[in-house]
Design a protein around this motif. Structure first.
Motif, PDB file in Angstrom:
ATOM      1  N   GLY A   6       0.791  -1.222   0.000  1.00  0.00           N
ATOM      2  CA  GLY A   6       0.000   0.000   0.000  1.00  0.00           C
ATOM      3  C   GLY A   6       0.820   1.267   0.000  1.00  0.00           C
ATOM      4  N   THR A   7       2.135   1.147  -0.061  1.00  0.00           N
ATOM      5  CA  THR A   7       2.989   2.332  -0.081  1.00  0.00           C
ATOM      6  C   THR A   7       2.897   2.991  -1.450  1.00  0.00           C
ATOM      7  OG1 THR A   7       4.530   1.290   1.441  1.00  0.00           O
ATOM      8  CG2 THR A   7       5.339   3.196   0.205  1.00  0.00           C
ATOM      9  N   PRO A   8       2.647   4.292  -1.495  1.00  0.00           N
ATOM     10  CA  PRO A   8       2.535   4.940  -2.804  1.00  0.00           C
ATOM     11  C   PRO A   8       3.881   5.010  -3.500  1.00  0.00           C
ATOM     12  CG  PRO A   8       2.504   6.563  -1.056  1.00  0.00           C
ATOM     13  CD  PRO A   8       2.449   5.217  -0.386  1.00  0.00           C
ATOM     14  N   PRO A   9       3.905   4.967  -4.820  1.00  0.00           N
ATOM     15  CA  PRO A   9       5.163   5.134  -5.535  1.00  0.00           C
ATOM     16  C   PRO A   9       5.681   6.558  -5.350  1.00  0.00           C
ATOM     17  CG  PRO A   9       3.313   5.234  -7.048  1.00  0.00           C
ATOM     18  CD  PRO A   9       2.743   4.868  -5.720  1.00  0.00           C
ATOM     19  N   VAL A  10       6.980   6.729  -5.497  1.00  0.00           N
ATOM     20  CA  VAL A  10       7.545   8.076  -5.455  1.00  0.00           C
ATOM     21  C   VAL A  10       7.116   8.770  -6.734  1.00  0.00           C
ATOM     22  CG1 VAL A  10       9.654   9.436  -5.403  1.00  0.00           C
ATOM     23  CG2 VAL A  10       9.486   7.337  -4.051  1.00  0.00           C
ATOM     24  N   VAL A  11       6.359   9.833  -6.595  1.00  0.00           N
ATOM     25  CA  VAL A  11       5.789  10.496  -7.758  1.00  0.00           C
ATOM     26  C   VAL A  11       6.032  11.989  -7.638  1.00  0.00           C
ATOM     27  CG1 VAL A  11       3.517  10.768  -6.691  1.00  0.00           C
ATOM     28  CG2 VAL A  11       3.689  10.737  -9.177  1.00  0.00           C
ATOM     29  N   GLY A  12       6.205  12.640  -8.784  1.00  0.00           N
ATOM     30  CA  GLY A  12       6.402  14.079  -8.776  1.00  0.00           C
ATOM     31  C   GLY A  12       7.830  14.512  -8.564  1.00  0.00           C
ATOM     32  N   ARG A  13       8.763  13.560  -8.497  1.00  0.00           N
ATOM     33  CA  ARG A  13      10.172  13.885  -8.225  1.00  0.00           C
ATOM     34  C   ARG A  13      11.119  13.337  -9.287  1.00  0.00           C
ATOM     35  NH1 ARG A  13       9.509  18.079  -5.165  1.00  0.00           N
ATOM     36  NH2 ARG A  13       8.866  17.700  -3.012  1.00  0.00           N
ATOM     37  N   GLY A  14      10.568  12.902 -10.410  1.00  0.00           N
ATOM     38  CA  GLY A  14      11.408  12.296 -11.432  1.00  0.00           C
ATOM     39  C   GLY A  14      12.505  13.218 -11.933  1.00  0.00           C
ATOM     40  N   THR A  15      12.173  14.476 -12.213  1.00  0.00           N
ATOM     41  CA  THR A  15      13.163  15.427 -12.725  1.00  0.00           C
ATOM     42  C   THR A  15      14.255  15.681 -11.707  1.00  0.00           C
ATOM     43  OG1 THR A  15      11.520  16.505 -14.146  1.00  0.00           O
ATOM     44  CG2 THR A  15      13.509  17.760 -13.610  1.00  0.00           C
ATOM     45  N   ARG A  16      13.864  15.912 -10.459  1.00  0.00           N
ATOM     46  CA  ARG A  16      14.850  16.177  -9.410  1.00  0.00           C
ATOM     47  C   ARG A  16      15.718  14.957  -9.149  1.00  0.00           C
ATOM     48  NH1 ARG A  16      14.367  20.511 -10.656  1.00  0.00           N
ATOM     49  NH2 ARG A  16      13.407  22.271  -9.578  1.00  0.00           N
ATOM     50  N   LEU A  17      15.120  13.777  -9.197  1.00  0.00           N
ATOM     51  CA  LEU A  17      15.884  12.553  -8.975  1.00  0.00           C
ATOM     52  C   LEU A  17      16.939  12.392 -10.061  1.00  0.00           C
ATOM     53  CD1 LEU A  17      15.953  10.196  -6.972  1.00  0.00           C
ATOM     54  CD2 LEU A  17      14.409   8.963  -8.483  1.00  0.00           C
ATOM     55  N   ARG A  18      16.546  12.611 -11.295  1.00  0.00           N
ATOM     56  CA  ARG A  18      17.511  12.519 -12.391  1.00  0.00           C
ATOM     57  C   ARG A  18      18.598  13.578 -12.251  1.00  0.00           C
ATOM     58  NH1 ARG A  18      12.686  11.400 -15.085  1.00  0.00           N
ATOM     59  NH2 ARG A  18      12.394  13.576 -15.705  1.00  0.00           N
ATOM     60  N   GLN A  19      18.235  14.778 -11.803  1.00  0.00           N
ATOM     61  CA  GLN A  19      19.214  15.848 -11.626  1.00  0.00           C
ATOM     62  C   GLN A  19      20.289  15.453 -10.618  1.00  0.00           C
ATOM     63  OE1 GLN A  19      17.431  19.562 -10.411  1.00  0.00           O
ATOM     64  NE2 GLN A  19      19.393  20.621 -10.229  1.00  0.00           N
ATOM     65  N   VAL A  20      19.878  14.858  -9.509  1.00  0.00           N
ATOM     66  CA  VAL A  20      20.853  14.461  -8.488  1.00  0.00           C
ATOM     67  C   VAL A  20      21.715  13.311  -8.996  1.00  0.00           C
ATOM     68  CG1 VAL A  20      21.173  13.556  -6.162  1.00  0.00           C
ATOM     69  CG2 VAL A  20      19.399  15.268  -6.599  1.00  0.00           C
ATOM     70  N   VAL A  21      21.104  12.312  -9.613  1.00  0.00           N
ATOM     71  CA  VAL A  21      21.873  11.171 -10.119  1.00  0.00           C
ATOM     72  C   VAL A  21      22.884  11.627 -11.165  1.00  0.00           C
ATOM     73  CG1 VAL A  21      21.724   9.001 -11.409  1.00  0.00           C
ATOM     74  CG2 VAL A  21      20.091   9.475  -9.569  1.00  0.00           C
ATOM     75  N   GLY A 226       0.320  10.567  -1.072  1.00  0.00           N
ATOM     76  CA  GLY A 226       0.377   9.255  -0.454  1.00  0.00           C
ATOM     77  C   GLY A 226      -0.953   8.816   0.127  1.00  0.00           C
ATOM     78  N   ALA A 227      -1.629   9.744   0.798  1.00  0.00           N
ATOM     79  CA  ALA A 227      -2.913   9.407   1.406  1.00  0.00           C
ATOM     80  C   ALA A 227      -3.954   9.048   0.339  1.00  0.00           C
ATOM     81  CB  ALA A 227      -3.407  10.567   2.264  1.00  0.00           C
ATOM     82  N   LEU A 228      -4.016   9.835  -0.728  1.00  0.00           N
ATOM     83  CA  LEU A 228      -4.976   9.556  -1.793  1.00  0.00           C
ATOM     84  C   LEU A 228      -4.660   8.242  -2.494  1.00  0.00           C
ATOM     85  CD1 LEU A 228      -5.438  13.117  -3.333  1.00  0.00           C
ATOM     86  CD2 LEU A 228      -7.146  11.795  -2.053  1.00  0.00           C
ATOM     87  N   TYR A 229      -3.383   7.984  -2.703  1.00  0.00           N
ATOM     88  CA  TYR A 229      -2.999   6.725  -3.346  1.00  0.00           C
ATOM     89  C   TYR A 229      -3.468   5.535  -2.522  1.00  0.00           C
ATOM     90  CZ  TYR A 229      -0.178   2.965  -5.253  1.00  0.00           C
ATOM     91  OH  TYR A 229       0.230   1.778  -5.809  1.00  0.00           O
ATOM     92  N   ARG A 230      -3.190   5.594  -1.215  1.00  0.00           N
ATOM     93  CA  ARG A 230      -3.593   4.471  -0.368  1.00  0.00           C
ATOM     94  C   ARG A 230      -5.117   4.301  -0.355  1.00  0.00           C
ATOM     95  NH1 ARG A 230       1.060   6.248   2.424  1.00  0.00           N
ATOM     96  NH2 ARG A 230      -0.106   7.864   3.520  1.00  0.00           N
ATOM     97  N   LEU A 231      -5.829   5.424  -0.315  1.00  0.00           N
ATOM     98  CA  LEU A 231      -7.286   5.353  -0.296  1.00  0.00           C
ATOM     99  C   LEU A 231      -7.832   4.778  -1.599  1.00  0.00           C
ATOM    100  CD1 LEU A 231      -9.969   6.015   1.104  1.00  0.00           C
ATOM    101  CD2 LEU A 231      -9.811   8.315   0.142  1.00  0.00           C
ATOM    102  N   LEU A 232      -7.315   5.263  -2.700  1.00  0.00           N
ATOM    103  CA  LEU A 232      -7.836   4.847  -3.997  1.00  0.00           C
ATOM    104  C   LEU A 232      -7.462   3.417  -4.370  1.00  0.00           C
ATOM    105  CD1 LEU A 232      -7.196   8.135  -5.984  1.00  0.00           C
ATOM    106  CD2 LEU A 232      -9.401   7.269  -5.199  1.00  0.00           C
ATOM    107  N   THR A 233      -6.464   2.851  -3.705  1.00  0.00           N
ATOM    108  CA  THR A 233      -6.049   1.479  -4.020  1.00  0.00           C
ATOM    109  C   THR A 233      -6.517   0.483  -2.964  1.00  0.00           C
ATOM    110  OG1 THR A 233      -3.887   1.888  -2.975  1.00  0.00           O
ATOM    111  CG2 THR A 233      -4.043   2.185  -5.366  1.00  0.00           C
ATOM    112  N   LEU A 234      -7.323   0.929  -1.993  1.00  0.00           N
ATOM    113  CA  LEU A 234      -7.892  -0.008  -1.028  1.00  0.00           C
ATOM    114  C   LEU A 234      -8.841  -0.970  -1.736  1.00  0.00           C
ATOM    115  CD1 LEU A 234      -8.820   2.253   2.030  1.00  0.00           C
ATOM    116  CD2 LEU A 234      -7.116   0.415   2.000  1.00  0.00           C
ATOM    117  N   PRO A 235      -8.837  -2.245  -1.338  1.00  0.00           N
ATOM    118  CA  PRO A 235      -9.804  -3.166  -1.947  1.00  0.00           C
ATOM    119  C   PRO A 235     -11.220  -2.812  -1.510  1.00  0.00           C
ATOM    120  CG  PRO A 235      -8.635  -4.221  -0.130  1.00  0.00           C
ATOM    121  CD  PRO A 235      -7.954  -2.900  -0.368  1.00  0.00           C
ATOM    122  N   MET A 236     -12.146  -2.973  -2.411  1.00  0.00           N
ATOM    123  CA  MET A 236     -13.550  -2.686  -2.109  1.00  0.00           C
ATOM    124  C   MET A 236     -14.100  -3.707  -1.121  1.00  0.00           C
ATOM    125  SD  MET A 236     -14.617  -0.016  -3.875  1.00  0.00           S
ATOM    126  CE  MET A 236     -16.374  -0.205  -4.086  1.00  0.00           C
TER     127      MET A 236
END
Length: 247
Positions: A6-21, A226-236
């Motif tokens: 249920g851990t959300p993927p790291v999102v919204g940081r792709g550009t910064r991650l590539r910059q540091v690498v 993260g909160a929205l991801y966990r909520l939206l991926t909860l099983p019905m």
């Protein structure tokens, strides 16, 4: 994109991650200062960076049995040195205690014996990366870390240090050659793509308007993503009609 725990993927940081690498991949020894306002996902980003750097061939020192590597007002050079020495599996004597310029003398030759950490960096092909998840040192530690630790270790070209904290906490490094990266708002397109990918899986499916609402609510709040991801991926649950929250 779904993760089992249920851990959300790291999102919204792709550009910064590539910059540091990319900064770490340059020929010159690297000091990367990661300026992170409060609540903008410092620890999550460093975790993602540890994974990305490992994939690029770095030997990453990020955490040990005592937790993430951080520097606080009561952190002493000798204690910090021991943690680092243990994490790198470097034998005694301490590589850093007393300053890395204090070398022992070989009794048989009377020549200086290289500092164990520096010797390890020279002999092994591995590049190693130290990630500091917070830097709030005493003035004494700050001076030692900047002038002795960083100066000596990075001179050998096989090491890099990423220091993450607020802008004011990074001031001790102002005089060093470095790359400075700021974690500001999340990348809007990445966040939107996350919710678009989740849209068909919800009941009812997210509308285009809801996707935009969630995106706007999240770009300055990594915790909301993260909160929205966990909520939206909860099983019905049986009889449940909707998982779609009101934003």
């Amino acid at each position: 994109m779904t993760i089992a725990d249920g851990t959300p993927p790291v999102v919204g940081r792709g550009t910064r991650l590539r910059q540091v690498v990319e900064a770490l991949g340059r020929a010159a020894p690297s000091v990367v200062l990661l300026n992170v306002p409060a609540g903008m996902g410092q620890t999550t980003f460093l975790g993602a960076l540890a994974t990305a750097a490992t994939d690029e061939g770095w030997r990453v020192v990020h955490a040990d049995a005592d937790g993430e590597f951080t520097v606080a007002r009561d952190t002493r050079p000798d204690a910090f040195a021991k943690r680092l020495r243990d994490a790198l599996d470097v034998a005694e004597p301490s590589a850093i205690t007393g300053g890395t310029r204090d070398f022992a003398v070989d009794a048989s030759t009377q020549r200086p014996v290289q500092d164990p950490v520096l010797e390890a960096l020279r002999e092994h092909r591995d590049r190693w990366l130290l990630l500091l998840d917070g830097f709030r040192p005493s003035p004494t530690f700050a001076a030692w870390f900047r002038d002795t630790f960083v100066g000596d270790l990075l001179a050998h070209g096989r090491a890099a240090v990423v220091v993450a904290d607020t802008d004011s906490a990074l001031e001790p490094f102002a005089t060093l050659p470095h790359e400075r990266v700021t974690l500001g708002a999340l990348d809007r397109d990445e966040v939107r793509d996350l919710f678009r990918a989740l849209a068909p899986t919800t009941e009812p499916p997210l509308t285009a308007e809801e996707i935009e609402q969630y995106t706007e609510a999240s770009v300055w709040r990594p915790d909301v993503v993260g909160a929205l991801y966990r909520l939206l991926t909860l099983p019905m649950r049986p009889g449940q009609r909707s998982l779609v929250p009101t934003v």
